[in-house]
Design a protein around this motif. Sequence first.
Motif, PDB file in Angstrom:
ATOM      1  N   LYS A   1      10.881 -94.249  75.501  1.00 46.18           N
ATOM      2  CA  LYS A   1      12.068 -93.461  75.144  1.00 46.18           C
ATOM      3  C   LYS A   1      13.125 -94.374  74.537  1.00 46.18           C
ATOM      4  O   LYS A   1      13.141 -95.579  74.766  1.00 46.18           O
ATOM      5  CB  LYS A   1      12.670 -92.788  76.382  1.00 46.18           C
ATOM      6  CG  LYS A   1      11.745 -91.860  77.119  1.00 46.18           C
ATOM      7  CD  LYS A   1      12.400 -91.181  78.307  1.00 46.18           C
ATOM      8  CE  LYS A   1      13.481 -91.998  78.949  1.00 46.18           C
ATOM      9  NZ  LYS A   1      14.087 -91.469  80.106  1.00 46.18           N
ATOM     10  N   ARG A   2      14.049 -93.778  73.816  1.00 47.20           N
ATOM     11  CA  ARG A   2      15.148 -94.558  73.233  1.00 47.20           C
ATOM     12  C   ARG A   2      16.042 -95.160  74.305  1.00 47.20           C
ATOM     13  O   ARG A   2      16.526 -96.266  74.172  1.00 47.20           O
ATOM     14  CB  ARG A   2      15.980 -93.682  72.303  1.00 47.20           C
ATOM     15  CG  ARG A   2      15.258 -93.383  71.044  1.00 47.20           C
ATOM     16  CD  ARG A   2      16.101 -92.647  70.076  1.00 47.20           C
ATOM     17  NE  ARG A   2      15.237 -92.284  68.959  1.00 47.20           N
ATOM     18  CZ  ARG A   2      15.652 -91.758  67.870  1.00 47.20           C
ATOM     19  NH1 ARG A   2      16.929 -91.493  67.710  1.00 47.20           N
ATOM     20  NH2 ARG A   2      14.818 -91.472  66.922  1.00 47.20           N
ATOM     21  N   SER A   3      16.252 -94.435  75.382  1.00 49.38           N
ATOM     22  CA  SER A   3      17.143 -94.916  76.444  1.00 49.38           C
ATOM     23  C   SER A   3      16.468 -95.950  77.340  1.00 49.38           C
ATOM     24  O   SER A   3      17.135 -96.642  78.093  1.00 49.38           O
ATOM     25  CB  SER A   3      17.613 -93.738  77.305  1.00 49.38           C
ATOM     26  OG  SER A   3      16.520 -93.186  78.003  1.00 49.38           O
ATOM     27  N   HIS A   4      15.163 -96.085  77.262  1.00 52.73           N
ATOM     28  CA  HIS A   4      14.363 -97.041  78.041  1.00 52.73           C
ATOM     29  C   HIS A   4      14.464 -96.865  79.549  1.00 52.73           C
ATOM     30  O   HIS A   4      14.001 -97.719  80.285  1.00 52.73           O
ATOM     31  CB  HIS A   4      14.704 -98.496  77.677  1.00 52.73           C
ATOM     32  CG  HIS A   4      14.239 -98.878  76.320  1.00 52.73           C
ATOM     33  ND1 HIS A   4      12.958 -99.275  76.077  1.00 52.73           N
ATOM     34  CD2 HIS A   4      14.878 -98.902  75.129  1.00 52.73           C
ATOM     35  CE1 HIS A   4      12.833 -99.552  74.783  1.00 52.73           C
ATOM     36  NE2 HIS A   4      13.979 -99.323  74.197  1.00 52.73           N
ATOM     37  N   GLY A   5      15.041 -95.781  80.028  1.00 53.94           N
ATOM     38  CA  GLY A   5      15.081 -95.538  81.470  1.00 53.94           C
ATOM     39  C   GLY A   5      13.780 -94.901  81.918  1.00 53.94           C
ATOM     40  O   GLY A   5      13.073 -94.269  81.131  1.00 53.94           O
TER      41      GLY A   5
END
Length: 182
Positions: free
Chosen positions: A41-45
């Motif tokens: 994901k873009r948020s890397h969470g």
Amino acid sequence: MSAVAWFLAAAHAAVIAVLVRAGAAKLAAPAVAAAAVGELKRSHGPVPTAWIRALGVVEMTAAIATVLPVLRLAALMMVLVLGLGFAAAGAGGMARGTGKPCGCFGAESGRPLGPANIAIGAVFTGFTVLALALRGTANDASFGSATALLAVTLSAGWLLVGARQHLRTVLRHATNGGERTA
């Protein structure tokens, strides 16, 4: 059963063993896969562990349904979708340069999403195409029994190989009358 049916049963069993191990790992320890998938994901969470557990349930369901003649076609479609998803996750991991271990297919290695996922995805896709093409070969009751027996044997063997160090410790402890050795 014919030689082709035995080959197909062995291929089914191998896929079942991989799906059972992968599903069990996701149900038992979803945080590892959640972190690895989160890197896509873009948020890397991390993604919610409930999603990973749900994927584990789908993997286990596909594995079990593959043995049942009445559910085999639906199970093969599930295996195809899972294979494509594994390959896509591997390609995404390679493109993003992910580094977190994925714990994929129950593995305890530190490998991130990447080439192994692409390879397993390709194998699952190829297996599905083959199984669909040879579906008429796998209609008798002995096919399901042979597949189940082979899958249990493969799964047990994989589990024993994976846990061999722990198994050695347990056996050593048992043969020493419960006394610990240095």
